[in-house]
Every structure is written in C-alpha cells, then in structure tokens.
Design a protein around this motif. Structure first.
Motif, PDB file in Angstrom:
ATOM      1  N   GLU A   2      50.634  41.280  32.732  1.00  7.35           N
ATOM      2  CA  GLU A   2      49.540  42.022  33.357  1.00  7.35           C
ATOM      3  C   GLU A   2      48.840  42.936  32.366  1.00  7.35           C
ATOM      4  OE1 GLU A   2      52.153  41.926  37.447  1.00  7.35           O
ATOM      5  OE2 GLU A   2      51.961  43.791  36.314  1.00  7.35           O
TER       6      GLU A   2
ATOM      7  N   ALA B 119      38.318  46.816  40.799  1.00  9.32           N
ATOM      8  CA  ALA B 119      38.408  48.169  40.244  1.00  9.32           C
ATOM      9  C   ALA B 119      37.189  48.541  39.408  1.00  9.32           C
ATOM     10  CB  ALA B 119      39.669  48.291  39.388  1.00  9.32           C
TER      11      ALA B 119
ATOM     12  N   VAL C 297      45.367  39.733  38.057  1.00  6.84           N
ATOM     13  CA  VAL C 297      44.787  40.802  37.255  1.00  6.84           C
ATOM     14  C   VAL C 297      43.262  40.672  37.236  1.00  6.84           C
ATOM     15  CG1 VAL C 297      44.507  41.631  34.881  1.00  6.84           C
ATOM     16  CG2 VAL C 297      46.798  41.274  35.828  1.00  6.84           C
TER      17      VAL C 297
ATOM     18  N   ALA D  57      41.990  41.762  40.636  1.00  5.01           N
ATOM     19  CA  ALA D  57      42.103  43.205  40.852  1.00  5.01           C
ATOM     20  C   ALA D  57      41.162  43.991  39.950  1.00  5.01           C
ATOM     21  CB  ALA D  57      43.545  43.655  40.624  1.00  5.01           C
ATOM     22  N   LEU D  58      40.951  43.509  38.734  1.00  8.74           N
ATOM     23  CA  LEU D  58      40.069  44.223  37.809  1.00  8.74           C
ATOM     24  C   LEU D  58      38.622  44.169  38.296  1.00  8.74           C
ATOM     25  CD1 LEU D  58      40.341  44.418  34.023  1.00  8.74           C
ATOM     26  CD2 LEU D  58      38.115  43.908  34.995  1.00  8.74           C
TER      27      LEU D  58
ATOM     28  N   ASN E 148      39.454  43.805  30.216  1.00  5.54           N
ATOM     29  CA  ASN E 148      38.769  45.096  30.175  1.00  5.54           C
ATOM     30  C   ASN E 148      37.776  45.158  29.024  1.00  5.54           C
ATOM     31  OD1 ASN E 148      38.528  47.887  31.139  1.00  5.54           O
ATOM     32  ND2 ASN E 148      39.495  48.458  29.221  1.00  5.54           N
TER      33      ASN E 148
ATOM     34  N   LEU F  81      44.097  50.617  34.190  1.00  5.59           N
ATOM     35  CA  LEU F  81      44.575  49.257  33.939  1.00  5.59           C
ATOM     36  C   LEU F  81      45.988  49.061  34.467  1.00  5.59           C
ATOM     37  CD1 LEU F  81      43.175  48.586  30.353  1.00  5.59           C
ATOM     38  CD2 LEU F  81      42.305  47.718  32.543  1.00  5.59           C
TER      39      LEU F  81
ATOM     40  N   ALA G  21      45.052  42.375  31.350  1.00  2.66           N
ATOM     41  CA  ALA G  21      44.155  43.450  31.773  1.00  2.66           C
ATOM     42  C   ALA G  21      43.440  44.070  30.581  1.00  2.66           C
ATOM     43  CB  ALA G  21      44.932  44.521  32.533  1.00  2.66           C
TER      44      ALA G  21
ATOM     45  N   VAL H  64      45.557  48.340  38.031  1.00  2.00           N
ATOM     46  CA  VAL H  64      45.132  46.952  38.204  1.00  2.00           C
ATOM     47  C   VAL H  64      46.347  46.024  38.184  1.00  2.00           C
ATOM     48  CG1 VAL H  64      43.978  45.047  36.994  1.00  2.00           C
ATOM     49  CG2 VAL H  64      42.771  47.208  37.360  1.00  2.00           C
TER      50      VAL H  64
END
Length: 384
Positions: free
Chosen positions: A134, A104, A97, A100-101, A142, A154, A138, A157
């Motif tokens: 997740e 993103a 996460v 990936a965040l 965030n 999200l 996330a 993500v």
C-alpha cells in the motif's frame, strides 16, 4: 536494473516514470491497540516492497507482481465497480489504493498506468507485507497523479484500501509505520489523533538486534479471529460507556469486571494494560535505554496469550525458548493466530538464540521456523 523495473519491462517498452518503495514493519509493542484508538510503537524494517510505474495511452490500470502470475487490468472508469464486486485477490491491495486515493484527492489527475510490484517483505509473518504494498503504490500514485497528499494522508489511503477494498478490519498502525520510519528509531503513534513522535531505540548503540522468529503458521486478518476480537473490544467500550477502549485506564478494570462477561473483560483488560505498556516502554527507552524494556515485552506476550487469546503453541515456544537462551525480552508480534515472534537479543547471541529455537521446534515436531534479524529502517520513499 531493479527487480521492479525488470518486471515493468515485461509489461511495456515505455520508460518508467519512477520507482517507489515502502518497508514492512515490526511492532515493538502495542498489539490490537490501534483500532481501539490507543498507542503503538512500531518501527519500519529494511525489507521493502517496490513499485515501478509507466504511463499508458489509455485509462487502464494494469498491475503485475513478482508473487503472482499474470497481470490484472481494470479501467479507471470501472474501478469502483471492480472494488465493489471483490474477488481481486492480491490485486485488491494496489487497486484498492488507487480507488481510495482518488476519493482522498478529488483534484488529482488519474491516468492509465502499468505498475510492477516486487517485494522481499516476508508474507504471513506479521511484518505487514500488505502495508508495504500500500505504501509503495500510494507513494507512486501520489506523485504520478499529482495528488499532493502528505505521508499521514497516504497512510489513511492505505488503511481505507485494506479496510474497504480488501476487507481486513485493521487499524492504521502498519501504514503509519511504513510511511514514517527512520533508522534506529520507532514511531510512537497515538492512533486517535495520529500524532507521532520519533523514539530513539538505541539498538545500534547498545549492540542489540531484533530477531524475527517466523513460525510459518499462516494467518489471515480478514478471517474470523481478528474480526471477533475487534467486535469484543467495541462491545466492551459500549458497555463501559466510552467511545473507545483508549478512554479506559487500569483503574477502570474493577468496574469492567463487574459489568462484562469473562471473555469480553479479558479482551478489554488486554487493551487497557497494553496501552499502558506502550507508554511505559516509551518512557523506559528514553530514561533507561533498550536493555530495560524486556519485562514489558514479556508481559505483552502473556497478555496476548492469556487475555486476548491470539497466540498459538509455536509462538509461545518461540518466546519461551528465546528467553531461556538469553533474549532480553520477547513477544509475539502482529495480529496473531500465527505469524512471528520477536526477540530483543544481544548481537553476539543471535545465532545461539536462533539455533535454540530451531532445536525446540524440532523437538516439538513443529515445522522449522524461519529466523532472521531486522533493523529499524527508513519509511516510504522514491528510489528512482
């Protein structure tokens, strides 16, 4: 103090930046349709995963959980390499996460963190304990990293983390359900457009509950059966000349039978008919209420058993026994090859149905199942 905050206190004496949580989910209907860009109708449940977070003075992400001994530490600068190398076990979910965040939200400001994760979402029961992890992580990152992503972003993500960091070829249904849940409502999701609608379930009004029957038969999405089903769907779509099986209707099935081998045809038939069952369930809930959806749930299970071939004897026994003892409808839920079934039951019949299922499993010499009711609940949120 919450369990997550208590665990965080074993990692650091710093004051927590906050605590976030996200729920597991039950999929009322629409199985394996998500990665075929189709329709699903899940709802979030009350069981949740929590993530408590504290800042660090360095760039290290240190992840600890109540379901694994020790902590996993990865510097932010080494996160890409750690994800590529694999071998992270459960930590692939939260670290995936974070990875990936950052992709993103390139304008976010990542910082080193201690993250403590606790959960009461049953693992391996088809209730998406992974999406709960997740969603909680996330949501936390965030806010703490100032990424500014909305709930749908999200969810994306979380899916990227599960697909690319964990290696499970799942769709986005689980993450969307976990992020967007509402009490006594399901999330009707178009997996192609990611457009959603809240659908009132009316369970509370009608005195109905969902009984989860966890067979305790373990399954793993990143292993062969799930991937084989996805590959068959993709092959069927190519052969039929469509982008995804979402683009086929039941009227296309005779042509599919002519073009496809028997196994691929039956995989395609499940997806096409399951998509229609989701649409029919939404319409039925709105027009006639929850007591009228039983036959659709039963038909969904039969399709997964016979066409998609992802049920197991324990799931079939759970469904058949629940129906024989007064359940309005029942079906397996989740990716299959084990996990759980769900039964829509009148509240005052919960104990009787659960008892009958336990007796049937004992008679069949199966391991005693775990049964418990779930309530449609709220999605990801900041708790503290």
């Amino acid at each position: 103090m919450s369990a997550a905050s208590e665990l965080l206190a074993t990692l650091t004496d710093r004051v927590a930046e906050g605590e976030w949580s996200a729920p597991g989910r039950v999929n009322l209907i629409g199985e394996h349709t998500d990665y075929n860009e189709g329709f699903v109708l899940p709802f979030a449940i009350a069981e949740r995963t929590a993530a408590a977070v504290a800042l660090r003075d360095d760039d290290v992400l240190r992840i600890s959980s109540s379901f694994s001994e020790g902590a996993v530490e990865v510097p932010l600068a080494a996160l890409d390499d750690a994800i590529s190398a694999g071998g992270l076990d459960w930590a692939a979910y939260p670290l995936g996460v974070a990875w990936a965040l950052r992709r993103a939200a390139p304008d976010a400001a990542p910082r080193g963190l201690d993250v403590a994760i606790t959960s009461n979402v049953p693992v391996g029961a088809g209730l998406s304990s992974s999406a709960a992890i997740e969603g909680a992580v996330a949501s936390a990152l965030n806010d703490v990293w100032g990424a500014g992503l909305d709930r749908v972003a999200l969810a994306r993500v979380g899916r990227i983390a599960e697909n690319e960091a964990v290696g499970a070829p799942t769709g986005i249904m689980d993450q969307m359900a976990s992020m967007l849940g509402r009490a006594d409502a399901a999330t009707f999701l178009d997996c192609r457009t990611l457009q959603t609608q809240e659908v009132d379930l009316g369970f509370a009004r009608e005195g109905l509950e969902i009984l989860v029957i966890d067979t305790l038969v373990s399954h793993a999405h990143s292993t062969g059966g799930y991937a084989e089903r996805r590959a068959a769907c993709e092959a069927g779509a190519r052969a039929m000349g469509v982008l995804a099986l979402r683009d086929l209707a039941e009227s296309d099935l005779p042509r599919a039978r002519e073009l496809l081998d028997d196994v691929t045809y039956r995989r395609v038939r499940h997806i096409v008919t399951e998509n229609q069952r989701v649409l029919d369930t939404v319409a039925t809930l709105r027009d006639a209420g929850p007591r009228a959806i039983g036959e659709l749930l039963v038909a969904s299970h039969a399709s997964m058993r016979d066409d998609f071939e992802i049920s197991v004897p324990e799931l079939d026994l759970a469904v058949d026994t629940a129906l024989a003892n007064g359940a309005i409808g029942a079906r397996m839920t989740g990716g299959g090859f084990g996990g759980a079934a769900i039964a829509l039951v009148q509240g005052d019949r919960l104990e009787a149905v659960a008892s009958a299922v336990g007796e049937a499993f004992a008679a069949g010499r199966y391991r005693a199942p775990r049964t418990f009711p779930v309530l449609p609940s709220v999605g990801a949120r900041r708790d503290a």
